[in-house]
Design an enzyme around this catalytic site. Structure first.
Site: not given
Length: 487
Positions: A253, A287
């Site tokens: 990720e 993020c």
């Protein structure tokens, strides 16, 4: 914990025991810039000890029923919840975020993660089919992979560590976790709760240290068949290289350069405060934060004026200030990196409407050495600029106009990342059309960061490999086997 010059000193947690290390690295309080903690500078020796412990614990833990493992996880969630305030204070000091955010998001979400996977592991089913001509029944079973290597980042330390540990052990694996060396304290605090929760020794091992020493030893170890990593693309490339000879399962990720697309029929009363939050929450160190805002030209000037006004109302303050919307960035090096993007934008002729270099930040004397900066809005910037292409990972966002739906979709998709996007419009047909065409793993419409943990989480393109969530995490942390029986 041992005391050395009044500094907190962490220890590795291996085979159910705290183990001292031969050397340590300094950890800084982002709000003051001063060292306040010593973190083990572990390496291959500590990883070998953790692998031995995880290997020995695997047969017993994997043999337990899902119901037994679920009970242990529920107890761990309760213990985390009982320690919420202590954990929130520690997370804030270690990471720089406000105590308010840690108290309202980070620690509650860590509790929710553990509870969610404690529940979801009880509800997975297998496939079965019957081939009548052959007189056979075919069905599948899933088994834990073995030792899971879990590498978590510094922006949401306990939140993202539990997002990995909980599904891994719920599925019957044992784990070796490596938190960021910048934010290790709440992981160490969680170790104290594992025995109380009934987690057997060796099931969860946490080894602290840097990526080049601990991370690489973990990733390259032949007896660790699975790596789950959240972090930067360059580190992910290194993980792929090191793990390739062993054909490991990978979940990566990575970063994002997330667009918000605001059409002229958007409800600005909801859109503007939400977009300020999506741009600057946790100092922009998420993020999923918005770093490119595309606004339809007919409302561009109105949006810009109100957005800058709302951004200026976001207070930057010491993490303990209950009125602060933002705290300090993670490190001096990261602060300098974020500021370098603003300097680059200014050199390209962009306009800085508020924030760094425009407004003044006032802090107490003891926090003058902290890593603070104001939320910053940039406009009059080209799509080709590095500020519009690269992940800044700080409280900086760019606002630009667009004319047509087709144009903005092309521009939103023009970066190498594809993690998240937001779309603001009251036109139902439009939001469905745009959402389908955006190259993003997640698309929020008229909202941001509303999660359903059962559904897949992850990105496209350089934003990562694989998905996480209820079913997806279970499938990642297990291997499927097809069994055929002729009768």
């Amino acid at each position: 914990m041992a005391g050395t010059n009044a500094l907190m000193t962490l220890e590795n947690f291996i085979n159910g025991k705290f183990v001292p290390c031969n050397s340590y690295i300094d950890s800084y309080d982002p709000s003051t810039g001063e060292v306040y903690c010593r973190v083990p500078n572990s390496g291959k020796e500590e990883i070998e000890a953790a692998v031995e412990a995880a290997r020995a614990a695997f047969p017993g833990w994997s043999a337990r029923s899902p119901q037994e493992r679920s009970k242990v996880l529920y107890r761990l969630a309760d213990l985390l919840e009982q320690s919420l305030e202590e954990l929130a204070q520690a997370e804030s000091r270690d990471q720089g975020k406000t105590v308010t955010l840690a108290r309202s998001m980070d620690i509650p979400r860590a509790v929710q993660n553990v509870r969610f996977f404690a529940s979801s592991v009880l509800h997975h089913t297998s496939e079965c089919t019957q081939a009548d001509p052959a007189g056979c029944v075919h069905y599948t079973v899933r088994a834990p992979v073995g030792i899971a290597g879990l590498i978590s980042p510094w922006n949401l330390p306990l939140y993202l560590l539990t997002w990995k540990v909980a599904p891994a052990i719920a599925a019957g694996n044992t784990v070796i976790a490596k938190p960021s060396e910048l934010t290790s304290v709440t992981a160490w605090m969680m170790c104290k709760l594992l025995e109380k929760a009934g987690v057997p020794p060796g099931v969860v091992n946490i080894v602290f240290g840097t990526g080049p020493r601990v991370g690489e030893a973990l990733v390259a170890h032949p007896e660790v068949p699975l790596i789950s990593f959240t972090g930067s693309q360059p580190t992910a490339e290194r993980i792929i290289h090191l793990s390739a000879p062993h054909c490991k399962k990978l979940s990566l990720e990575l970063g994002g350069k997330n667009p918000a697309i605001i059409f002229e029929d958007a409800n600005l009363e909801e859109c503007i405060p939400t977009t300020v939050k999506s741009s600057f929450a946790n100092q922009g160190e998420i993020c999923l934060c918005t770093s490119r805002i595309f606004v339809q030209r007919s409302i561009y000037e109105e949006f810009l004026e109100k957005f800058v006004e709302a951004t200026r109302r976001w207070k930057v303050g010491i993490p303990s200030d209950p009125l602060a919307s933002m705290g300090a960035l993670i490190s001096k090096a990261h602060l300098e990196k974020v500021r370098s993007y603003i300097k680059k934008a200014r050199s390209e002729g962009a306009q800085i409407l508020c924030g760094e270099g425009v407004d003044t930040l006032s802090l107490p004397a003891k926090n003058q050495g902290g890593y603070f900066m104001l939320p910053t809005v940039i406009t009059h910037i080209k799509d080709e600029s590095c500020c519009m292409k690269e992940e800044i990972f700080g409280p900086v966002t760019c606002v630009v106009p667009f004319d047509s739906e087709e144009e903005v979709i092309q521009r939103a998709n023009s970066v190498k990342y594809g993690l998240a996007a937001t779309v603001w419009s009251c036109n139902v047909g439009r939001v469905h059309r745009v959402a389908k065409k955006l190259q993003s793993g997640l698309v929020w419409t008229n909202c941001w960061l509303i999660r359903e943990l059962n559904l897949p989480f992850g990105g496209m393109k350089s934003s990562g490999v694989g998905r996480e969530g209820g079913k997806d995490s279970y499938e990642f942390f297990t291997e499927v086997k097809t069994i055929t029986i002729k009768h």
